[in-house]
Design a protein around this motif. Structure first.
Motif, short mmCIF file in Angstrom:
data_model
loop_
_atom_site.label_atom_id
_atom_site.label_comp_id
_atom_site.label_asym_id
_atom_site.label_seq_id
_atom_site.Cartn_x
_atom_site.Cartn_y
_atom_site.Cartn_z
N ALA A 63 0.84 -1.21 0.00
CA ALA A 63 0.00 0.00 0.00
C ALA A 63 0.87 1.25 0.00
N PHE A 64 1.93 1.22 0.79
CA PHE A 64 2.85 2.35 0.86
C PHE A 64 3.53 2.58 -0.50
N MET A 65 4.01 1.51 -1.12
CA MET A 65 4.70 1.62 -2.40
C MET A 65 3.76 2.10 -3.50
N GLN A 66 2.53 1.63 -3.47
CA GLN A 66 1.56 2.07 -4.48
C GLN A 66 1.27 3.56 -4.33
N ALA A 67 1.12 4.01 -3.09
CA ALA A 67 0.88 5.44 -2.86
C ALA A 67 2.08 6.27 -3.29
N ILE A 123 -0.67 3.37 8.07
CA ILE A 123 -1.47 2.68 7.07
C ILE A 123 -2.54 1.88 7.79
N VAL A 124 -3.80 2.12 7.43
CA VAL A 124 -4.93 1.38 7.98
C VAL A 124 -5.49 0.53 6.85
N ASP A 125 -5.31 -0.77 6.97
CA ASP A 125 -5.72 -1.72 5.94
C ASP A 125 -6.93 -2.49 6.44
N ILE A 126 -8.10 -2.12 5.95
CA ILE A 126 -9.34 -2.77 6.39
C ILE A 126 -9.69 -3.87 5.40
N LEU A 139 0.72 11.38 7.65
CA LEU A 139 -0.21 10.89 6.64
C LEU A 139 -0.88 9.64 7.15
N LEU A 140 -2.17 9.49 6.85
CA LEU A 140 -2.89 8.26 7.17
C LEU A 140 -3.43 7.70 5.86
N LEU A 141 -2.85 6.59 5.44
CA LEU A 141 -3.28 5.93 4.20
C LEU A 141 -4.31 4.87 4.54
N MET A 142 -5.43 4.89 3.84
CA MET A 142 -6.44 3.86 4.04
C MET A 142 -6.52 2.98 2.80
N THR A 143 -6.51 1.68 3.03
CA THR A 143 -6.60 0.75 1.92
C THR A 143 -7.39 -0.48 2.35
N GLY A 144 -7.52 -1.44 1.44
CA GLY A 144 -8.38 -2.61 1.69
C GLY A 144 -9.76 -2.31 1.16
N GLY A 145 -10.39 -3.34 0.61
CA GLY A 145 -11.71 -3.14 -0.01
C GLY A 145 -12.72 -2.47 0.90
N ALA A 146 -12.67 -2.80 2.20
CA ALA A 146 -13.65 -2.26 3.14
C ALA A 146 -13.38 -0.81 3.51
N ASP A 198 -7.29 5.25 -0.47
CA ASP A 198 -6.92 4.83 -1.82
C ASP A 198 -8.16 4.80 -2.69
N PRO A 199 -8.09 5.39 -3.91
CA PRO A 199 -9.27 5.44 -4.77
C PRO A 199 -9.66 4.07 -5.34
N GLU A 200 -8.69 3.14 -5.41
CA GLU A 200 -8.98 1.80 -5.90
C GLU A 200 -8.46 0.75 -4.92
N PRO A 201 -9.05 0.67 -3.74
CA PRO A 201 -8.50 -0.22 -2.72
C PRO A 201 -8.50 -1.69 -3.12
N GLU A 202 -9.43 -2.08 -4.02
CA GLU A 202 -9.48 -3.48 -4.42
C GLU A 202 -8.33 -3.86 -5.34
#
Length: 640
Positions: free
Chosen positions: A147-151, A168-171, A319-326, A350-354
């Protein structure tokens, strides 16, 4: 065989996605397709004639007799779990090769994600399990890193944030992971047993729908005998949830519902539905999997615990990055923003978490390979003797640049002051003058003023002589890996968006050089040569002309050297003679006369000790290597 591509394999509890990055390119990774879709439900089905099916095909293909969904978990020894994971990965791998979307074999390197909370031993065991699927080259890395590398590579993180603190919060479907990335190092924030996954919401919708179904008893019997029907109904609940969170405003009306649909047979249907009121009840109802806390309460508590742990470390994430489909669930954004408010912490969902993790994993793989190759290129420079030859070639210029300012400093701060003390009768004999000169010269050479002069000349020498030749060696490396040339240069004007501007030549290199120069000048006979210039050429023999007759009359058969020693040791010139014998003007003239001689002595002394200079060259080389290595670590994140 050379690795041509890195494959990001995001095997999720709920969905699976795969992306590919070409190692020798910096183009964005491309999503790969299974069943003509870039994302697939994590499902494995068995068909008596078609064999194993994955994703949507496993769900919709008539005649599937076995169906397993949502099976990602920590590796364990359950034979059924191990077979399911291995078979699913092997089937995916086979379909990707058959569709010619990847090279396969040793030309493809797979990077598979796992929750950041998994231990090293969990990752190792998971990697062994996945390799049983027949993938020759495979590595397991935390999804938070992806997630970090993608951002970072999607251009969402500036350099100051890359090297600062990012939370990074990965739900995900099965867990919610909190990971701190500080100075590019990942630090999982451990919460012990982590079961806070979005699939719990699916199950709550399933339980609610089943409880209110008019054919509840029959359905329970069907689910018990045919587990694949229950799996499909649970997926219908998941689709209803996803539809709701994609269009929350639409379902705020009590008469509007987000629905899923599954047909058991022609008479029995399973139709989960939710709207705003129902979803709020589900999110706030106690769940046994969460210790009878609600999903919202558990998520809020996790955020609170994460914040408390960061506060103990004295860290406020930039920075707080949010990722994961949920992470598409808007209420999670609000809770994160409430716990970590702006402007101290910027929220970036993230605009495309999936797809984020699959793309990020492919980028991580490519970055790992290119970063290793980058380090190897720099190490080649270290082991080639090019740095040593470069420094050695410019040492004569360093010596030349030092002689004039050191000569000027020694004359002003040692020679003139000692002569004036002798002139004013503060020093009795020329032997005492010699002692004073030595003391003053050494004291000044060790002073901050002298150190600054040497420091300045060394820095100038480095910037104007060493740096251009060094840049000729490092610039091609930077071009090869498509990072700014300034990344490996020692310049004050480096753009802070690219590299740390404080990493210049390095105090250690200058300190070694300054210390060496001082020791050579003091210990190498330079000061003694100064004394000889002054005493023999300008003071001893003029005094001998005055006192020579009385000395000879005393019957002293003396040679030239003896006369000097006698005069230097014994003759105390009267104070009334001194000011006329050595006036202020005479002192100035004497200093001007000895300046070129002193410069020559300094240059000879600094050049004569080859062994010492070899040692200096080695120390400067080591300091340069150390500082370059630090710069490599600082700028390596810029590699794509």
């Amino acid at each position: 065989m050379e690795i041509l591509e890195t494959i990001g394999f995001d095997l999720g509890h709920g969905e699976t996605a795969v992306a590919k990055a070409i190692v020798e390119s910096i183009d964005p990774p491309q999503m790969l397709e299974i069943n003509n879709k870039k994302n697939q439900i994590t499902a494995l089905g068995w068909h008596p004639k078609l064999g194993y099916l994955v994703g949507e095909q496993a769900l919709i293909q008539a005649g599937v007799t076995q169906l397993t969904i949502s099976f990602k978990q920590k590796p364990n020894n359950d034979p059924k779990y191990r077979e399911t994971i291995s078979t699913f990965v092997a089937t995916y791998y086979r379909l990707l090769k058959e569709s010619k979307q990847l090279e396969g074999g040793e030309g493809s390197y797979f990077y598979v994600g796992c929750p950041s909370g998994w231990s090293v031993s969990d990752r190792t065991e998971y990697q062994k399990l996945l390799q049983e699927a027949g993938i020759p080259q495979l590595n397991v890395v935390p999804e938070s890193r992806a997630a970090f590398m993608q951002a970072k590579e999607a251009g969402k993180l500036e350099y100051d944030k890359l090297v600062a603190s990012v939370l990074i919060v990965d739900i995900g479907s099965s867990t919610t992971d909190f990971t701190l990335v500080k100075s590019l190092e990942e630090i999982p924030i451990d919460f012990g047993s982590n079961t806070l996954g979005a699939s719990l919401i699916d199950k709550a919708i399933f339980a609610r729908t089943l409880a209110n179904h008019e054919q509840k008893a029959l359905l329970e019997k069907v689910f018990k005998e045919y587990s694949h029907h229950q799996a499909r109904c649970e997926l219908a609940c998941r689709k209803a949830k996803e539809d709701y969170f994609s269009n929350e405003q639409l379902y705020s009306d009590p008469e509007s519902f987000a629905r899923g649909f599954e047909s058991i047979n022609e008479q029995i249907y399973f139709i989960p539905q939710v709207n705003k009121l129902m979803m709020e009840e589900i999110l706030n109802q106690p769940l046994p999997e969460l210790g009878h806390q609600s999903w919202v309460r558990s998520f809020t508590d996790s955020l609170t615990e994460a914040k408390e742990k960061l506060e103990k470390l004295g860290i406020v994430p930039k920075l707080l990055l949010m990722t994961g489909g949920a992470s598409r669930m808007k209420f999670t954004h609000l809770l994160c923003q409430e716990m970590f408010p702006e402007p101290e912490t910027l929220l970036r969902p993230d605009p495309e978490p999936e797809r984020c993790i699959a793309l990020g994993l492919a980028r991580v793989g490519r970055w790992d390979l290119r970063a290793a190759a980058f380090k190897e290129e720099v190490n080649k420079l270290f082991t080639s003797n090019k740095l040593k030859d470069l420094i050695k070639r410019h040492i004569p210029e360093l010596i030349e640049s030092l002689t004039k300012p050191l000569t000027d400093g020694l004359i002003v701060n040692a020679v003139k002051l000692a002569l004036k003390d002798w002139q004013k009768n503060k020093i009795r004999t020329l032997a005492d003058l010699e002692t004073s000169l030595i003391s003053r010269a050494e004291q000044w050479l060790k002073s901050e003023c002298a150190v600054q002069i040497i420091n300045h000349q060394c820095a100038y020498w480095f910037s104007n002589k060493i740096q251009p030749d060094l840049a000729a060696q490092t610039d091609p490396i930077c071009r090869k890996f498509q990072i700014p040339r300034s990344s490996l240069r020692f310049q004050d004007s480096i753009d802070p968006n690219f590299v740390n501007p404080e990493l210049r030549i390095g105090d250690a290199i200058l300190a070694e050089t300054v210390g060496f120069i001082v020791n050579v000048v003091i210990g190498g006979g330079t000061v003694a040569s100064i004394i000889t210039l002054i005493l023999t050429g300008h003071l001893t023999w003029p005094i001998a002309l005055v006192y020579g007759a009385s000395v000879m009359a005393a019957g002293m058969e003396l040679n030239r050297k003896s006369v000097q020693e006698v005069i230097k040791t014994n003759v105390d010139v009267p104070s009334w003679v001194r000011s006329s014998f050595l006036s202020d003007k005479k002192i100035e003239e004497m200093c001007e006369q000895i300046k070129p001689e002193l410069e020559k002595v300094l240059q000879e002394q600094l050049t004569a000790d080859q062994e010492a200079f070899d040692k200096l060259i080695s120390k400067v080389e080591q300091g340069l290597q150390k500082t370059l290595s630090t710069k490599v670590q600082s700028c390596i994140i810029l590699i794509q």
